[in-house]
Design an enzyme around this catalytic site. Structure first.
Site, PDB file in Angstrom:
ATOM      1  N   HIS A  59     -33.430   3.382-169.915  1.00  0.00           N
ATOM      2  CA  HIS A  59     -32.086   2.685-170.495  1.00  0.00           C
ATOM      3  C   HIS A  59     -30.917   3.276-169.887  1.00  0.00           C
ATOM      4  O   HIS A  59     -31.122   4.287-168.913  1.00  0.00           O
ATOM      5  CB  HIS A  59     -31.964   2.894-172.125  1.00  0.00           C
ATOM      6  CG  HIS A  59     -33.056   2.069-172.848  1.00  0.00           C
ATOM      7  ND1 HIS A  59     -32.984   1.998-174.200  1.00  0.00           N
ATOM      8  CD2 HIS A  59     -34.049   1.302-172.509  1.00  0.00           C
ATOM      9  CE1 HIS A  59     -33.933   1.100-174.633  1.00  0.00           C
ATOM     10  NE2 HIS A  59     -34.435   0.694-173.557  1.00  0.00           N
ATOM     11  N   GLU A  61     -28.254   4.870-170.774  1.00  0.00           N
ATOM     12  CA  GLU A  61     -27.816   6.062-171.178  1.00  0.00           C
ATOM     13  C   GLU A  61     -28.886   6.975-170.573  1.00  0.00           C
ATOM     14  O   GLU A  61     -28.303   8.232-169.964  1.00  0.00           O
ATOM     15  CB  GLU A  61     -27.949   6.272-172.596  1.00  0.00           C
ATOM     16  CG  GLU A  61     -27.141   5.086-173.438  1.00  0.00           C
ATOM     17  CD  GLU A  61     -27.876   3.976-173.922  1.00  0.00           C
ATOM     18  OE1 GLU A  61     -28.668   3.426-173.055  1.00  0.00           O
ATOM     19  OE2 GLU A  61     -27.797   3.585-174.903  1.00  0.00           O
ATOM     20  N   CYS A  84     -30.133   2.973-178.655  1.00  0.00           N
ATOM     21  CA  CYS A  84     -31.395   2.485-179.554  1.00  0.00           C
ATOM     22  C   CYS A  84     -31.760   4.002-180.339  1.00  0.00           C
ATOM     23  O   CYS A  84     -31.519   4.990-179.917  1.00  0.00           O
ATOM     24  CB  CYS A  84     -32.303   2.170-178.661  1.00  0.00           C
ATOM     25  SG  CYS A  84     -33.166   3.061-177.748  1.00  0.00           S
ATOM     26  N   CYS A  93     -32.629   6.486-177.140  1.00  0.00           N
ATOM     27  CA  CYS A  93     -31.615   7.152-176.388  1.00  0.00           C
ATOM     28  C   CYS A  93     -30.814   7.915-177.105  1.00  0.00           C
ATOM     29  O   CYS A  93     -30.069   8.780-176.968  1.00  0.00           O
ATOM     30  CB  CYS A  93     -30.782   6.013-175.949  1.00  0.00           C
ATOM     31  SG  CYS A  93     -31.404   5.231-174.499  1.00  0.00           S
ATOM     32  N   SER A 179     -28.782 -40.870-158.501  1.00  0.00           N
ATOM     33  CA  SER A 179     -28.152 -39.774-159.214  1.00  0.00           C
ATOM     34  C   SER A 179     -27.879 -38.398-158.474  1.00  0.00           C
ATOM     35  O   SER A 179     -27.319 -37.477-158.873  1.00  0.00           O
ATOM     36  CB  SER A 179     -28.842 -39.459-160.611  1.00  0.00           C
ATOM     37  OG  SER A 179     -30.018 -38.894-160.103  1.00  0.00           O
ATOM     38  N   ASP A 211     -36.523 -37.903-161.405  1.00  0.00           N
ATOM     39  CA  ASP A 211     -36.319 -36.883-160.378  1.00  0.00           C
ATOM     40  C   ASP A 211     -37.205 -36.207-159.768  1.00  0.00           C
ATOM     41  O   ASP A 211     -36.934 -35.598-158.553  1.00  0.00           O
ATOM     42  CB  ASP A 211     -35.131 -36.311-160.819  1.00  0.00           C
ATOM     43  CG  ASP A 211     -33.662 -36.886-161.148  1.00  0.00           C
ATOM     44  OD1 ASP A 211     -33.706 -38.040-160.797  1.00  0.00           O
ATOM     45  OD2 ASP A 211     -32.738 -36.340-161.662  1.00  0.00           O
ATOM     46  N   ARG A 218     -33.646 -21.226-156.107  1.00  0.00           N
ATOM     47  CA  ARG A 218     -34.095 -21.141-154.694  1.00  0.00           C
ATOM     48  C   ARG A 218     -32.552 -21.111-154.015  1.00  0.00           C
ATOM     49  O   ARG A 218     -31.712 -21.294-154.614  1.00  0.00           O
ATOM     50  CB  ARG A 218     -34.368 -22.331-154.496  1.00  0.00           C
ATOM     51  CG  ARG A 218     -35.627 -23.002-155.067  1.00  0.00           C
ATOM     52  CD  ARG A 218     -36.322 -24.224-154.195  1.00  0.00           C
ATOM     53  NE  ARG A 218     -35.292 -25.355-154.657  1.00  0.00           N
ATOM     54  CZ  ARG A 218     -35.300 -26.084-155.563  1.00  0.00           C
ATOM     55  NH1 ARG A 218     -35.861 -25.831-156.557  1.00  0.00           N
ATOM     56  NH2 ARG A 218     -34.444 -27.302-155.650  1.00  0.00           N
ATOM     57  N   GLU A 306     -30.870 -29.105-168.378  1.00  0.00           N
ATOM     58  CA  GLU A 306     -30.291 -29.564-167.159  1.00  0.00           C
ATOM     59  C   GLU A 306     -30.393 -31.306-167.464  1.00  0.00           C
ATOM     60  O   GLU A 306     -30.713 -32.021-166.547  1.00  0.00           O
ATOM     61  CB  GLU A 306     -30.911 -29.378-165.913  1.00  0.00           C
ATOM     62  CG  GLU A 306     -30.440 -27.771-165.644  1.00  0.00           C
ATOM     63  CD  GLU A 306     -31.152 -27.552-164.169  1.00  0.00           C
ATOM     64  OE1 GLU A 306     -30.362 -28.296-163.164  1.00  0.00           O
ATOM     65  OE2 GLU A 306     -31.419 -26.368-163.933  1.00  0.00           O
ATOM     66  N   GLY A 308     -31.767 -35.058-169.232  1.00  0.00           N
ATOM     67  CA  GLY A 308     -30.817 -36.007-168.990  1.00  0.00           C
ATOM     68  C   GLY A 308     -29.955 -36.315-170.223  1.00  0.00           C
ATOM     69  O   GLY A 308     -29.856 -35.679-171.357  1.00  0.00           O
TER      70      GLY A 308
HETATM   71  N1  LIG Z   1     -26.009 -35.692-163.622  1.00  0.00           N
HETATM   72  C1  LIG Z   1     -26.838 -34.957-164.367  1.00  0.00           C
HETATM   73  O1  LIG Z   1     -26.174 -33.953-164.657  1.00  0.00           O
HETATM   74  C2  LIG Z   1     -28.088 -35.322-164.556  1.00  0.00           C
HETATM   75  C3  LIG Z   1     -28.952 -34.320-165.219  1.00  0.00           C
HETATM   76  C4  LIG Z   1     -30.222 -34.740-165.613  1.00  0.00           C
HETATM   77  C5  LIG Z   1     -30.757 -35.913-165.387  1.00  0.00           C
HETATM   78  N2  LIG Z   1     -29.803 -36.936-164.933  1.00  0.00           N
HETATM   79  C6  LIG Z   1     -30.197 -38.352-164.603  1.00  0.00           C
HETATM   80  O2  LIG Z   1     -30.486 -38.925-165.998  1.00  0.00           O
HETATM   81  C7  LIG Z   1     -31.457 -40.045-166.074  1.00  0.00           C
HETATM   82  C8  LIG Z   1     -32.286 -39.378-167.021  1.00  0.00           C
HETATM   83  O3  LIG Z   1     -31.780 -39.381-168.467  1.00  0.00           O
HETATM   84  P1  LIG Z   1     -32.696 -40.017-169.621  1.00  0.00           P
HETATM   85  O4  LIG Z   1     -31.841 -40.070-170.834  1.00  0.00           O
HETATM   86  O5  LIG Z   1     -33.429 -41.150-169.136  1.00  0.00           O
HETATM   87  O6  LIG Z   1     -33.821 -38.943-169.730  1.00  0.00           O
HETATM   88  P2  LIG Z   1     -33.952 -37.516-170.413  1.00  0.00           P
HETATM   89  O7  LIG Z   1     -32.691 -37.123-171.176  1.00  0.00           O
HETATM   90  O8  LIG Z   1     -34.220 -36.491-169.625  1.00  0.00           O
HETATM   91  O9  LIG Z   1     -35.231 -37.644-171.318  1.00  0.00           O
HETATM   92  C9  LIG Z   1     -35.279 -38.420-172.583  1.00  0.00           C
HETATM   93  C10 LIG Z   1     -36.442 -38.315-173.210  1.00  0.00           C
HETATM   94  O10 LIG Z   1     -36.709 -37.069-173.821  1.00  0.00           O
HETATM   95  C11 LIG Z   1     -37.724 -37.261-174.720  1.00  0.00           C
HETATM   96  N3  LIG Z   1     -37.591 -36.453-175.589  1.00  0.00           N
HETATM   97  C12 LIG Z   1     -38.498 -35.476-176.234  1.00  0.00           C
HETATM   98  N4  LIG Z   1     -38.108 -34.787-177.354  1.00  0.00           N
HETATM   99  C13 LIG Z   1     -37.039 -35.427-177.701  1.00  0.00           C
HETATM  100  C14 LIG Z   1     -36.018 -35.509-178.748  1.00  0.00           C
HETATM  101  N5  LIG Z   1     -36.220 -34.366-179.709  1.00  0.00           N
HETATM  102  N6  LIG Z   1     -35.099 -36.145-178.891  1.00  0.00           N
HETATM  103  C15 LIG Z   1     -34.636 -36.823-177.995  1.00  0.00           C
HETATM  104  N7  LIG Z   1     -35.698 -37.341-176.821  1.00  0.00           N
HETATM  105  C16 LIG Z   1     -36.562 -36.385-176.700  1.00  0.00           C
HETATM  106  C17 LIG Z   1     -37.896 -38.755-175.165  1.00  0.00           C
HETATM  107  O11 LIG Z   1     -38.778 -39.138-174.658  1.00  0.00           O
HETATM  108  P3  LIG Z   1     -40.324 -39.148-175.539  1.00  0.00           P
HETATM  109  O12 LIG Z   1     -39.937 -39.518-176.792  1.00  0.00           O
HETATM  110  O13 LIG Z   1     -41.131 -40.126-174.692  1.00  0.00           O
HETATM  111  O14 LIG Z   1     -40.352 -37.754-175.311  1.00  0.00           O
HETATM  112  C18 LIG Z   1     -36.672 -39.226-174.357  1.00  0.00           C
HETATM  113  O15 LIG Z   1     -36.731 -40.578-174.056  1.00  0.00           O
HETATM  114  C19 LIG Z   1     -31.838 -39.813-164.542  1.00  0.00           C
HETATM  115  O16 LIG Z   1     -31.370 -40.775-164.077  1.00  0.00           O
HETATM  116  C20 LIG Z   1     -31.633 -38.714-164.191  1.00  0.00           C
HETATM  117  O17 LIG Z   1     -31.353 -38.456-162.739  1.00  0.00           O
HETATM  118  C21 LIG Z   1     -28.618 -36.574-164.376  1.00  0.00           C
END
Ligand SMILES: NC(=O)c1ccc[n+]([C@@H]2O[C@H](COP(=O)([O-])OP(=O)(O)OC[C@H]3O[C@@H](n4cnc5c(N)ncnc54)[C@H](OP(=O)(O)O)[C@@H]3O)[C@@H](O)[C@H]2O)c1
Length: 381
Positions: A59, A61, A84, A93, A179, A211, A218, A306, A308
């Protein structure tokens, strides 16, 4: 309660700021332990420094005491976190500080894990050492530096950071689904650093399908620890030939948070491919809470989400997002059919729309990064 010593002096607060800098050297390496730094002062001058480098290693310290040697006797130890009092992978510590003959200890912030234990500050005070806890504002800086650890220790849940990259008009893709890339190279480099600093990186199945991401860290300098990769995928649709599944036999797990009603053949196929499929009970909202609890139980203190749009909206609606990191790219995508960053039903009224606190905005390359908290750090208001 321990008898408080005199409050921290200006020199001790300067040393505490230095100790925070030292602590950050362990970034991305210490989890599930906290980042900790320590500075040893004699007559206001620094005689030794230490920081925690990772689980099983000394730790902060202990490292500083070893560097100080005999100079620790009668000295003041300034540390970012309460020492701790328990035997973990390394000895307590508090005992080491007492044995070294330290006279005074200045603590940045109390350790939430010390609740229910002997408590380092009590052990030190009982042995006759002066103990001072830094003023609240300093303590907040020490806690914020360790926000995943503090959140996990106080709530039993990981800290969730939602990262999105949108055009200025809030779109995450064009109407045709393009995207990549909305944010610029400097933003993407920062994202790789944050992945390496996180215990887990998560996406929804929609993003995994659209995607085919690897979600690895990386092209960054310094030590890189790969996060666990998590997909919220109720029906276990993640393709066997996806980049994620192809890398699932490696050292760093790929975890699919599925519904307990996911098709058995899909679960079996993913499991055979090395994916950890976690069956979760309940509807979408319960599965979010249950999934985060499972991750916390695996020792995951920080989840970097990240997208969507579907997952982001579900996490926000569930009140599960602690921090926001939002890249605004200087472009206008437009189009009623182009997806915006948050799907779902959205807030019913403006008064119900979650608002960010502790807001910051900085330029990252050509983008603007807007950050803030949706939930206060536990223990601070
Ligand atoms: N610009 C950005 O920051 C960014 C980041 C990420 C993605 N994107 C773009 O966003 C698009 C994808 O977005 P999306 O909305 O289609 O997909 P998403 O948010 O990645 O996935 C949505 C899916 O997650 C699943 N899911 C599992 N558990 C869930 C819960 N508790 N609540 C809600 N959904 C849950 C559901 O499918 P199931 O019910 O089948 O599990 C739902 O259809 C792509 O075009 C990607 O390129 C952009």
């Amino acid at each position: 309660m321990s008898a408080p010593g005199p409050p921290a002096s200006a020199a001790e607060l300067t040393a505490l700021a230095r100790a925070r800098e030292l602590a950050l050297r362990g970034r991305g390496r210490v989890s599930p332990n906290p980042l900790v730094g320590a500075v040893i002062l004699r007559d206001g001058e620094t005689v030794a420094e230490g920081w925690h480098e990772g689980p099983g290693l000394p730790h902060a310290e202990a490292m500083a005491l070893a560097a100080a040697g005999d100079a620790a006797r009668g000295a003041t130890v300034v540390c970012t976190l309460e020492p701790c009092s328990h035997h973990g992978r390394t000895p307590p510590c508090s005992d080491a500080l007492i044995a070294a003959g330290v006279r005074r200890v200045v603590i940045g912030v109390l350790d939430p894990l010390e609740r229910g234990r002997a408590q380092g500050r009590e052990v030190l005070a009982a042995a006759g050492l002066e103990v001072a806890v830094a003023p609240e504002e300093e303590g907040r800086l020490c806690a914020e530096m360790n926000s995943p650890f503090v959140t996990w220790a106080m709530t039993g849940l990981p800290e969730v950071t939602l990262k999105m990259a949108t055009s200025l008009d809030g779109k995450i893709a064009t109407a045709s689904g393009e995207s990549r890339w909305i944010s610029g190279p400097a933003s993407r480099e920062l994202v790789h650093r944050w992945r390496a600093d996180s215990d887990a990186v998560a996406v929804g199945i929609g993003t995994a399908l659209a995607d085919d991401p690897s979600l690895t860290a990386r092209d960054i300098e310094g030590p890189v620890r790969q996060p666990a990769r998590v997909v919220f995928d109720a029906t276990a649709r993640l393709p066997l030939d996806s980049v994620l599944v192809s890398g699932a036999h490696g050292e760093h797990p790929v975890i699919v948070l599925a519904s307990e009603t996911a098709p058995a053949d899909r679960v079996a196929a993913l499991t055979a491919a090395g994916v950890d499929v976690v069956p979760l009970a309940g509807g979408p909202a319960e599965r979010i809470a249950g999934g985060l609890r499972v991750l916390a139980d695996l020792g995951v203190q920080s989840v970097f989400v990240e997208g969507g749009a579907g997952l982001a909206a579900a996490l926000v609606a569930a009140g599960a997002v602690d921090r926001i990191a939002w890249f605004l790219a200087p472009m206008l995508i437009g189009g009623a059919g182009a997806p915006s960053a948050l799907g779902g039903e959205g807030a019913a009224t403006l008064a119900l729309a979650p608002r960010l606190r502790d807001l910051t905005a900085v330029r990252v390359g050509e983008d603007v990064l807007v950050s803030g908290r949706l939930r206060p750090l536990p223990g601070t208001v």
